[in-house]
Enzyme design. Structure first.
Site, PDB file in Angstrom:
ATOM      1  N   ASP A   1     -11.285   2.217   4.035  1.00 40.75           N
ATOM      2  CA  ASP A   1     -11.682   0.823   3.801  1.00 40.75           C
ATOM      3  C   ASP A   1     -13.192   0.639   3.688  1.00 40.75           C
ATOM      4  OD1 ASP A   1      -9.884  -1.207   3.431  1.00 40.75           O
ATOM      5  OD2 ASP A   1      -9.446  -1.452   5.555  1.00 40.75           O
TER       6      ASP A   1
ATOM      7  N   GLN B   1      -5.160  -1.891   9.490  1.00 38.44           N
ATOM      8  CA  GLN B   1      -4.821  -3.153   8.822  1.00 38.44           C
ATOM      9  C   GLN B   1      -5.342  -4.322   9.655  1.00 38.44           C
ATOM     10  OE1 GLN B   1      -3.483  -3.397   5.775  1.00 38.44           O
ATOM     11  NE2 GLN B   1      -3.647  -5.607   5.866  1.00 38.44           N
TER      12      GLN B   1
ATOM     13  N   LYS C   1       0.843  -1.204   0.000  1.00 33.67           N
ATOM     14  CA  LYS C   1       0.000   0.000   0.000  1.00 33.67           C
ATOM     15  C   LYS C   1       0.876   1.252   0.000  1.00 33.67           C
ATOM     16  CE  LYS C   1      -3.767  -2.506   2.160  1.00 33.67           C
ATOM     17  NZ  LYS C   1      -4.435  -2.972   3.375  1.00 33.67           N
TER      18      LYS C   1
END
Ligand code: GUN
Length: 318
Positions: free
Chosen positions: A147, A124, A80
């Site tokens: 997200d 994460q 990322k």
């Protein structure tokens, strides 16, 4: 655009359009190439950032909160950060030890919420045992939720309201759209019911007018069910779960799984060699859904930045 001449409507008599292989096309499945589409979208985002910089006075920022030392997460986070660097986003990494108390993690997220240089934040997953990931997600500023996992954003998806969408299912939808897979009236089966992938995936397919069935670890006669699918999305987290016996000719198969093989290399939830002989199209592992997940994360972060500065949406329609 990925050419897609191999799908045809078998029957237009009913509202259900069955996808079958054209008779001349008994050949390995078309590869739904996530790397190529991701690279093209990265170019679009980079251009949007170059154009917007003079208005915003700073690049978009993406913060990744990583807790503990899960090795797979280390690889994902590094990917990322590399993608951010390629496209022109500033990375704001925060890596905290696995024994950090919940309250400190929530405080770190509040700091990122308040940081004016940060447009997108992601936690994460998975976080170490003992940490409540759902509570962490609720602390996120919903408009910085890169997200799309904050409860408000999941609610926005249910209600078809604009908002950041979960990256993996949004990436799958982008791949299907690119390949012009007809979804209206199609029978879609999603294997997996996680909040991260299966559930938002099912909702997105349903909103594209597919008729969706969600299968999971307790589903009986899985192969009988999946053989009815025009579009099969496999997010079971089980290497090689899906083989030729689960797929009917002409189906479009999307493999969300990614696993490290004992002998080296990666594989998905789908036994790709045998399914490629039957399906009309299949996502490769690696190089299918994975790159699209990362790109959709960037889309969410850049979109939060453009919205903040009144700039045009970088990827309308995605
Ligand atoms: N872990 C594996 N995939 C993902 C993802 O898409 N988002 C987050 N936050 N964690 C992940």
């Amino acid at each position: 655009m990925v050419p897609c001449q191999r799908w045809k409507a078998e029957s237009k008599r009913t509202s259900v359009v069955r996808l079958t292989l054209a008779p001349e096309s008994v050949m390995p499945a078309q590869r739904l190439d996530g790397r190529t589409l991701a690279a093209r979208l990265e170019g679009v985002l980079a251009e949007a950032i170059r154009h917007g910089l003079s208005v915003a006075g700073r690049p978009p920022g993406l913060a990744v909160l990583r807790v503990g030392d899960d090795p797979a997460s280390g690889v994902y986070v590094a990917n990322k950060e590399k993608a951010c660097a390629r496209v022109g986003l500033a990375s704001h990494g925060a890596h905290l030890s696995g024994d950090t108390p919940q309250q400190e993690l929530e405080a770190a997220l509040r700091q990122l919420n308040d940081n004016a240089a940060v447009d997108g934040i992601l936690v994460q997953l998975p976080v170490p045992d003992g940490i409540d990931d759902q509570a962490l997600l609720q602390v996120l500023d919903p408009d910085k939720d890169a997200d799309g996992l904050h409860p408000l954003n999941l609610g926005r998806l249910v209600r078809s309201e604009p908002g950041p969408r979960s990256c993996t299912p949004a990436g799958v939808m982008a791949l299907l759209k690119e390949a012009q897979v007809p979804l209206s009236g199609a029978r879609a089966v999603v294997i997996g019911r996680s909040t991260l992938v299966g559930q938002p995936m099912a909702l997105m397919l349903q909103k594209a007018d597919a008729t969706v069935t969600v299968a999971h670890s307790r589903t009986r006669e899985l192969a009988e069910l999946t053989r009815q699918a025009d579009v099969l999305v496999v997010a079971a987290g089980r290497p090689g779960l899906i083989g030729a016996e689960h797929v009917s000719p002409g189906a479009v198969v999307v493999d969300v799984g990614i696993h490290r093989k004992a002998e080296g290399g990666l594989c998905g939830d789908v036994r790709s060699a045998e399914v490629a002989e039957i399906a009309a199209a299949l996502t490769p592992v690696p190089g299918g859904v994975g790159p699209m997940t990362v790109t959709m994360l960037l889309v969410n972060a850049v979109r939060a930045w453009t919205r903040r500065y009144g700039l045009p949406d970088p990827c309308p329609g995605l």
